[in-house]
Design a protein around this motif. Structure first.
Motif, PDB file in Angstrom:
ATOM      1  N   PRO A 154       0.734  -0.990   0.076  1.00 29.99           N
ATOM      2  CA  PRO A 154      -0.034   0.114   0.214  1.00 29.99           C
ATOM      3  C   PRO A 154       0.483   1.116  -0.239  1.00 29.99           C
ATOM      4  O   PRO A 154       2.231   0.952  -0.100  1.00 29.99           O
ATOM      5  CB  PRO A 154      -0.915  -0.120   1.583  1.00 29.99           C
ATOM      6  N   PRO A 155      -0.009   2.564  -0.048  1.00 28.79           N
ATOM      7  CA  PRO A 155       0.614   3.676  -0.555  1.00 28.79           C
ATOM      8  C   PRO A 155       2.062   3.692   1.195  1.00 28.79           C
ATOM      9  O   PRO A 155       1.262   3.757   1.734  1.00 28.79           O
ATOM     10  CB  PRO A 155       0.299   4.511  -0.974  1.00 28.79           C
ATOM     11  N   LYS A 156       2.625   4.849   1.396  1.00 32.09           N
ATOM     12  CA  LYS A 156       3.071   5.111   2.124  1.00 32.09           C
ATOM     13  C   LYS A 156       3.124   6.977   2.855  1.00 32.09           C
ATOM     14  O   LYS A 156       3.574   7.585   2.237  1.00 32.09           O
ATOM     15  CB  LYS A 156       3.925   4.975   2.750  1.00 32.09           C
ATOM     16  N   ILE A 157       2.433   7.104   3.855  1.00 31.82           N
ATOM     17  CA  ILE A 157       2.245   8.638   3.943  1.00 31.82           C
ATOM     18  C   ILE A 157       3.017   8.988   4.749  1.00 31.82           C
ATOM     19  O   ILE A 157       3.770   8.299   5.241  1.00 31.82           O
ATOM     20  CB  ILE A 157       0.885   9.225   5.415  1.00 31.82           C
ATOM     21  N   ILE A 158       4.293  10.410   3.806  1.00 30.43           N
ATOM     22  CA  ILE A 158       5.388  10.805   3.360  1.00 30.43           C
ATOM     23  C   ILE A 158       5.099  11.826   5.011  1.00 30.43           C
ATOM     24  O   ILE A 158       6.487  12.277   5.977  1.00 30.43           O
ATOM     25  CB  ILE A 158       6.124  10.810   2.058  1.00 30.43           C
ATOM     26  N   HIS A 159       4.080  12.791   4.786  1.00 28.36           N
ATOM     27  CA  HIS A 159       4.609  14.155   5.263  1.00 28.36           C
ATOM     28  C   HIS A 159       2.421  14.441   5.083  1.00 28.36           C
ATOM     29  O   HIS A 159       1.904  14.299   4.076  1.00 28.36           O
ATOM     30  CB  HIS A 159       4.986  14.841   4.542  1.00 28.36           C
ATOM     31  N   VAL A 160       2.211  15.281   6.411  1.00 31.78           N
ATOM     32  CA  VAL A 160       1.462  16.087   6.519  1.00 31.78           C
ATOM     33  C   VAL A 160       1.446  16.970   5.864  1.00 31.78           C
ATOM     34  O   VAL A 160       2.112  17.829   7.284  1.00 31.78           O
ATOM     35  CB  VAL A 160       0.629  15.235   8.104  1.00 31.78           C
ATOM     36  N   TYR A 161       0.523  17.479   5.467  1.00 33.02           N
ATOM     37  CA  TYR A 161       0.619  19.368   5.865  1.00 33.02           C
ATOM     38  C   TYR A 161      -0.218  19.870   6.603  1.00 33.02           C
ATOM     39  O   TYR A 161      -1.182  20.840   5.385  1.00 33.02           O
ATOM     40  CB  TYR A 161       0.100  19.882   4.077  1.00 33.02           C
ATOM     41  N   LYS A 191      -0.591  21.653  10.979  1.00 34.71           N
ATOM     42  CA  LYS A 191       0.509  21.483  12.412  1.00 34.71           C
ATOM     43  C   LYS A 191       0.772  20.824  12.723  1.00 34.71           C
ATOM     44  O   LYS A 191       1.497  20.669  13.937  1.00 34.71           O
ATOM     45  CB  LYS A 191       0.008  23.181  12.709  1.00 34.71           C
ATOM     46  N   LYS A 192      -0.113  19.353  13.046  1.00 35.81           N
ATOM     47  CA  LYS A 192      -0.369  18.873  13.921  1.00 35.81           C
ATOM     48  C   LYS A 192       0.203  17.391  13.587  1.00 35.81           C
ATOM     49  O   LYS A 192       0.325  16.765  14.385  1.00 35.81           O
ATOM     50  CB  LYS A 192      -1.931  18.732  14.311  1.00 35.81           C
ATOM     51  N   SER A 193       1.115  17.205  12.150  1.00 32.45           N
ATOM     52  CA  SER A 193       0.888  16.688  11.593  1.00 32.45           C
ATOM     53  C   SER A 193       0.618  15.637  11.624  1.00 32.45           C
ATOM     54  O   SER A 193       1.251  14.023  11.972  1.00 32.45           O
ATOM     55  CB  SER A 193       3.000  16.005  11.816  1.00 32.45           C
ATOM     56  N   ILE A 194      -0.716  14.750  12.063  1.00 33.05           N
ATOM     57  CA  ILE A 194      -1.883  14.232  12.035  1.00 33.05           C
ATOM     58  C   ILE A 194      -2.268  13.958  10.824  1.00 33.05           C
ATOM     59  O   ILE A 194      -3.301  15.191  10.895  1.00 33.05           O
ATOM     60  CB  ILE A 194      -2.072  13.894  13.505  1.00 33.05           C
ATOM     61  N   GLY A 195      -2.655  13.017   9.980  1.00 34.69           N
ATOM     62  CA  GLY A 195      -3.935  13.568   8.798  1.00 34.69           C
ATOM     63  C   GLY A 195      -5.937  13.437   9.396  1.00 34.69           C
ATOM     64  O   GLY A 195      -5.541  12.184  10.071  1.00 34.69           O
ATOM     65  N   GLN A 196      -5.747  14.253   9.304  1.00 32.01           N
ATOM     66  CA  GLN A 196      -8.279  14.402   9.065  1.00 32.01           C
ATOM     67  C   GLN A 196      -8.743  14.266   7.821  1.00 32.01           C
ATOM     68  O   GLN A 196      -7.540  14.906   7.113  1.00 32.01           O
ATOM     69  CB  GLN A 196      -8.244  15.409  10.120  1.00 32.01           C
ATOM     70  N   ILE A 197      -9.648  13.956   7.510  1.00 29.98           N
ATOM     71  CA  ILE A 197     -10.452  14.257   6.517  1.00 29.98           C
ATOM     72  C   ILE A 197     -10.430  16.243   5.468  1.00 29.98           C
ATOM     73  O   ILE A 197     -10.551  16.434   6.536  1.00 29.98           O
ATOM     74  CB  ILE A 197     -11.420  13.715   6.841  1.00 29.98           C
ATOM     75  N   GLY A 198     -10.354  15.273   4.489  1.00 27.59           N
ATOM     76  CA  GLY A 198      -9.969  17.214   4.062  1.00 27.59           C
ATOM     77  C   GLY A 198      -8.071  17.701   4.121  1.00 27.59           C
ATOM     78  O   GLY A 198      -7.598  18.782   3.217  1.00 27.59           O
TER      79      GLY A 198
END
Length: 97
Positions: free
Chosen positions: A6-13, A15-22
């Motif tokens: 599966p694809p791997k998450i490298i970075h979340v754009y 400030k929290k560095s935790i991905g949420q919907i949107g």
């Protein structure tokens, strides 16, 4: 040659560095970097009206947030209709939750 990883998450754009919907994220897909927007998360235990999903889902986009695919088959949360970054995703989506 097909990849079964599966694809791997490298970075979340955000400030929290935790991905949420949107949120916009950077993925590693078949050895290449791709940008995407999260449209479904498994572990969303918030009480603001976003449903829980069975799988984690994202939509690949280019730099102008235009989807790379022609249609979106997963259900999209109705909360994304008010998000200005996801207007093009909502236009081609077929199902809403």
């Amino acid at each position: 040659m097909t990849y079964k990883r599966p694809p791997k998450i490298i970075h979340v754009y955000n400030k929290k560095s935790i991905g949420q919907i949107g949120d916009r994220i950077l993925l590693a897909v078949k050895g290449q970097k791709q940008k995407a927007i999260i449209v479904g998360c498994k572990n969303m235990h918030r009480k603001d009206g976003i449903p829980n999903f069975d799988t984690n889902n994202c939509v690949l986009v280019d730099d102008q947030d235009t989807p790379l695919g022609a249609r979106i088959t997963v259900p999209i949360p109705a909360k994304l209709r008010s998000n200005p970054n996801c207007a093009k995703l909502v236009a081609i989506a077929t199902k809403f939750v």
